[in-house]
Enzyme design. Sequence first.
Site, PDB file in Angstrom:
ATOM      1  N   LYS A   1       4.170   8.699   8.904  1.00  0.00           N
ATOM      2  CA  LYS A   1       4.162   7.999  10.306  1.00  0.00           C
ATOM      3  C   LYS A   1       4.983   8.536  11.319  1.00  0.00           C
ATOM      4  O   LYS A   1       4.826   9.714  11.887  1.00  0.00           O
ATOM      5  CB  LYS A   1       3.805   6.778  10.137  1.00  0.00           C
ATOM      6  CG  LYS A   1       2.816   6.272   8.987  1.00  0.00           C
ATOM      7  CD  LYS A   1       2.403   4.873   9.170  1.00  0.00           C
ATOM      8  CE  LYS A   1       1.004   4.613   8.372  1.00  0.00           C
ATOM      9  NZ  LYS A   1       1.124   4.083   7.113  1.00  0.00           N
TER      10      LYS A   1
ATOM     11  N   TYR B   1       0.733  -1.199  -0.082  1.00  0.00           N
ATOM     12  CA  TYR B   1       0.058   0.025   0.147  1.00  0.00           C
ATOM     13  C   TYR B   1       1.010   1.168  -0.110  1.00  0.00           C
ATOM     14  O   TYR B   1       1.864   1.285   0.794  1.00  0.00           O
ATOM     15  CB  TYR B   1      -0.961   0.038   1.356  1.00  0.00           C
ATOM     16  CG  TYR B   1      -1.865   1.215   1.190  1.00  0.00           C
ATOM     17  CD1 TYR B   1      -2.770   1.522   0.427  1.00  0.00           C
ATOM     18  CD2 TYR B   1      -1.669   2.121   2.457  1.00  0.00           C
ATOM     19  CE1 TYR B   1      -3.559   2.580   0.706  1.00  0.00           C
ATOM     20  CE2 TYR B   1      -2.684   3.148   2.504  1.00  0.00           C
ATOM     21  CZ  TYR B   1      -3.577   3.431   1.466  1.00  0.00           C
ATOM     22  OH  TYR B   1      -4.424   4.452   1.597  1.00  0.00           O
TER      23      TYR B   1
ATOM     24  N   ASP C   1       9.337   2.962  -0.281  1.00  0.00           N
ATOM     25  CA  ASP C   1       8.163   3.342   0.471  1.00  0.00           C
ATOM     26  C   ASP C   1       8.523   3.227   1.840  1.00  0.00           C
ATOM     27  O   ASP C   1       8.091   1.832   2.470  1.00  0.00           O
ATOM     28  CB  ASP C   1       6.839   2.887  -0.114  1.00  0.00           C
ATOM     29  CG  ASP C   1       5.745   3.769   0.738  1.00  0.00           C
ATOM     30  OD1 ASP C   1       6.099   4.539   1.668  1.00  0.00           O
ATOM     31  OD2 ASP C   1       4.566   3.414   0.348  1.00  0.00           O
TER      32      ASP C   1
HETATM   33  C1  LIG Z   1       0.546   4.535   5.797  1.00  0.00           C
HETATM   34  C2  LIG Z   1       1.276   4.167   4.403  1.00  0.00           C
HETATM   35  C3  LIG Z   1       1.123   5.147   3.487  1.00  0.00           C
HETATM   36  C4  LIG Z   1      -0.092   6.191   3.310  1.00  0.00           C
HETATM   37  O1  LIG Z   1       0.232   7.037   4.358  1.00  0.00           O
HETATM   38  P1  LIG Z   1      -0.979   8.130   4.672  1.00  0.00           P
HETATM   39  O2  LIG Z   1      -0.068   9.042   5.759  1.00  0.00           O
HETATM   40  O3  LIG Z   1      -2.008   7.282   5.219  1.00  0.00           O
HETATM   41  O4  LIG Z   1      -1.417   8.893   3.470  1.00  0.00           O
HETATM   42  C5  LIG Z   1       1.819   4.919   2.520  1.00  0.00           C
HETATM   43  N1  LIG Z   1       2.740   3.696   2.144  1.00  0.00           N
HETATM   44  C6  LIG Z   1       3.097   3.243   3.152  1.00  0.00           C
HETATM   45  C7  LIG Z   1       3.911   1.964   3.476  1.00  0.00           C
HETATM   46  C8  LIG Z   1       2.199   3.218   4.557  1.00  0.00           C
HETATM   47  O5  LIG Z   1       2.298   2.409   5.524  1.00  0.00           O
END
Ligand SMILES: *Cc1c(COP(=O)(O)O)cnc(C)c1O
Length: 434
Positions: free
Chosen positions: A274, A151, A246
């Site tokens: 995060k 994701y 990511d």
């Molecule tokens: C949580 C997450 C996102 C999205 O971040 P948001 O702040 O919710 O938009 C993107 N990539 C990874 C790997 C994530 O865990």
Amino acid sequence: MTKATTEFQQQESLAAFDRACKFMPGGVNSPARAFGAVGGKPLFIERAEGPYLYDVDGNQLIDYIGSWGPMIMGHAHPKVVEAIREAALRGTSYGAPTRAETELAELIVEAVPSIEKLRLVNSGTEATMSAIRLARGATGRDKIIKFAGNYHGHADSLLVAAGSSAANLGVPDSPGVTAGTSQDTLVLQYNDAEQLERAFTEHGGQLACVILEPVVGNMGCVPPRPGFLERARELCTQHGTVLIFDEVMTGFRVAYGGAQALYGVTPDLTTMGKIVGGGLPMGLYGGRADLMDQVLPAGKVFQAGTLSGNPLATAAGGAALRLLRDESPYAYLEEQGKRLEVGLHQAATDAGVPHQIQRVGSMMTLFFHDRPVRCWLDASECDRTRFGKYFWGLIEHGVYMPCSQFEALFFSSTHTPQLIDQTVEAAAAVLKSL
Ligand SMILES: *Cc1c(COP(=O)(O)O)cnc(C)c1O
């Protein structure tokens, strides 16, 4: 403030949810909170401190989501709260540059050598979306590779076989995402280096970037198999394709320098979110200076944000990262992670429940599956009904796990060995009853 009760209660949460549903789609502002994957209705939270959540019924719950990752030093850490308070007293947003942004950037560049320059944004979604635009702008190519069950936020081109709540909802292709957008996104299986090689053989010259979670958290915790990240690096280098890690989830979680420090593989661009915001909305993308200098106003790739580098977010993020640098909780988190893993494995084995536990530091998943989970095809075979029962059983024992088989659990430096043992005892009782 409500008082902690000993028996699980849900009346107040149920009432709060009914009211929320009148005004917000599904009663929530992000689908992962709605308990759709486990059945039942969500708990409404009133406050949080250290390792605990307190809901509106006064239940005290040991928290294993940590706001889905950010709260690695525990909730309401006094130093983070104080930094936010001090910043707020000086005004909450200026729309002009501050020294705090540069200080935060310096901290991150020191921690993550592959990041030479960076841009602060407001969420992980914005970070990945912008990094992909930059990769396309810099290469002049259109196609991107992503992996099923990874994701990367909800930008259109990435909502193809996405993990996390998209996986739970069974809508990997969301309505509203045009065929034109998704046709440039190639979706492969994670950990399958041969499939990746074939994709490069076929499309190499058209590939702007490969984006991946270096440890997947969004189909449950799935570590990279030996050689997978290395092979992705080699193929990208050979074909002039930008490799994007990511690290929105893994950055400052699995190691101070992120997963790239742990596995020794260097991406061209990295996205974070995060933890870097210390619990306030913030994300960033960064990497090679020659790439980052193509972003406006140094270069021509457009990307902007009214609230980007917000003073409260940089204060909270800066305080959190300094704590992580100075107190380095990673050895402690590894020790407690091992304790939880060993305990849960024993409990599930004693209960005769087929399972796999996959863990990197303080992120892990107990999969209801009898074989290792390496890609989305494996993950999708898990026993989700059993997971729903496990989840609710633990809630009744005062333990708040992520509300989906496809989300990794997280804990913090405030989770004591006693709390880990209490969690294992609760899990043992619940697993026996499944
Ligand atoms: C949580 C997450 C996102 C999205 O971040 P948001 O702040 O919710 O938009 C993107 N990539 C990874 C790997 C994530 O865990």
